[in-house]
Motif scaffolding. Structure first.
Motif, short mmCIF file in Angstrom:
data_model
loop_
_atom_site.label_atom_id
_atom_site.label_comp_id
_atom_site.label_asym_id
_atom_site.label_seq_id
_atom_site.Cartn_x
_atom_site.Cartn_y
_atom_site.Cartn_z
N PRO A 49 0.83 -1.20 0.00
CA PRO A 49 0.00 0.00 0.00
C PRO A 49 0.87 1.25 0.00
CG PRO A 49 0.04 -0.98 2.17
CD PRO A 49 0.75 -1.93 1.25
N LEU A 50 0.29 2.34 -0.45
CA LEU A 50 1.03 3.59 -0.46
C LEU A 50 1.28 4.04 0.97
CD1 LEU A 50 -0.91 5.48 -3.24
CD2 LEU A 50 1.30 4.38 -3.43
N ARG A 51 2.41 4.66 1.21
CA ARG A 51 2.74 5.12 2.55
C ARG A 51 1.94 6.37 2.89
NH1 ARG A 51 8.90 4.85 4.29
NH2 ARG A 51 8.12 3.69 6.04
N GLN A 52 1.49 6.41 4.12
CA GLN A 52 0.77 7.59 4.60
C GLN A 52 1.78 8.64 5.02
OE1 GLN A 52 -2.59 8.06 4.89
NE2 GLN A 52 -2.98 6.11 3.89
N ALA A 53 1.47 9.89 4.73
CA ALA A 53 2.33 10.98 5.16
C ALA A 53 2.21 11.12 6.66
CB ALA A 53 1.93 12.26 4.48
N LYS A 54 3.34 11.40 7.32
CA LYS A 54 3.31 11.56 8.77
C LYS A 54 2.58 12.84 9.12
CE LYS A 54 7.44 9.01 9.96
NZ LYS A 54 8.73 9.05 10.63
N LYS A 55 1.75 12.75 10.17
CA LYS A 55 0.99 13.91 10.59
C LYS A 55 1.88 14.80 11.44
CE LYS A 55 -3.42 11.56 10.56
NZ LYS A 55 -4.56 11.12 11.35
N ASP A 56 1.78 16.09 11.21
CA ASP A 56 2.54 17.03 12.00
C ASP A 56 1.92 17.14 13.38
OD1 ASP A 56 4.20 17.55 9.85
OD2 ASP A 56 2.99 19.25 9.16
N LYS A 57 2.77 17.20 14.39
CA LYS A 57 2.25 17.38 15.75
C LYS A 57 1.90 18.85 15.92
CE LYS A 57 4.69 13.62 18.00
NZ LYS A 57 5.60 13.25 19.08
N LYS A 58 0.62 19.08 16.21
CA LYS A 58 0.21 20.47 16.37
C LYS A 58 0.37 20.88 17.82
CE LYS A 58 -4.67 19.40 16.94
NZ LYS A 58 -6.01 19.71 16.52
N GLU A 59 0.67 22.11 18.02
CA GLU A 59 0.84 22.61 19.37
C GLU A 59 -0.53 22.88 19.98
OE1 GLU A 59 3.56 25.85 19.67
OE2 GLU A 59 4.94 24.95 18.24
N LEU A 60 -0.68 22.54 21.24
CA LEU A 60 -1.96 22.71 21.92
C LEU A 60 -2.00 24.08 22.59
CD1 LEU A 60 -2.22 19.22 23.62
CD2 LEU A 60 -3.28 19.94 21.51
N ASP A 61 -3.11 24.77 22.39
CA ASP A 61 -3.24 26.07 23.07
C ASP A 61 -3.97 25.87 24.40
OD1 ASP A 61 -5.72 25.51 22.12
OD2 ASP A 61 -6.05 27.41 21.09
N GLU A 62 -4.21 26.95 25.11
CA GLU A 62 -4.80 26.86 26.45
C GLU A 62 -6.18 26.22 26.44
OE1 GLU A 62 -4.72 30.64 28.41
OE2 GLU A 62 -2.64 30.98 27.83
#
Length: 68
Positions: free
Chosen positions: A16-29
């Motif tokens: 299968p095609l490789r999935q792109a890695k998800k960027d870790k989003k920064e959490l706000d307050e």
């Protein structure tokens, strides 16, 4: 020697095609507060469930069959 083309599946499974890695989003307050609230609710629910288990089953009575 000539190779004869295989019909249907050629050479086994295809990867299968490789999935792109998800960027870790920064959490706000707001996100942190929401997660904290969820954890609190989960903990309270677990405590209530433990209390309910300690008391035993609620429906112990009911229709009793005769021994005939």
């Amino acid at each position: 020697m000539r190779r004869i083309a295989m019909s249907g599946r050629e050479g086994g499974k295809k990867k299968p095609l490789r999935q792109a890695k998800k960027d870790k989003k920064e959490l706000d307050e707001d996100d942190l507060a929401f997660k904290q609230k969820q954890q609190e609710e989960k903990r309270k629910l677990k405590e209530l469930q433990d209390k309910a288990k300690a008391k035993g089953p609620l429906l112990t009575g009911g229709i009793k069959k005769s021994g005939k």
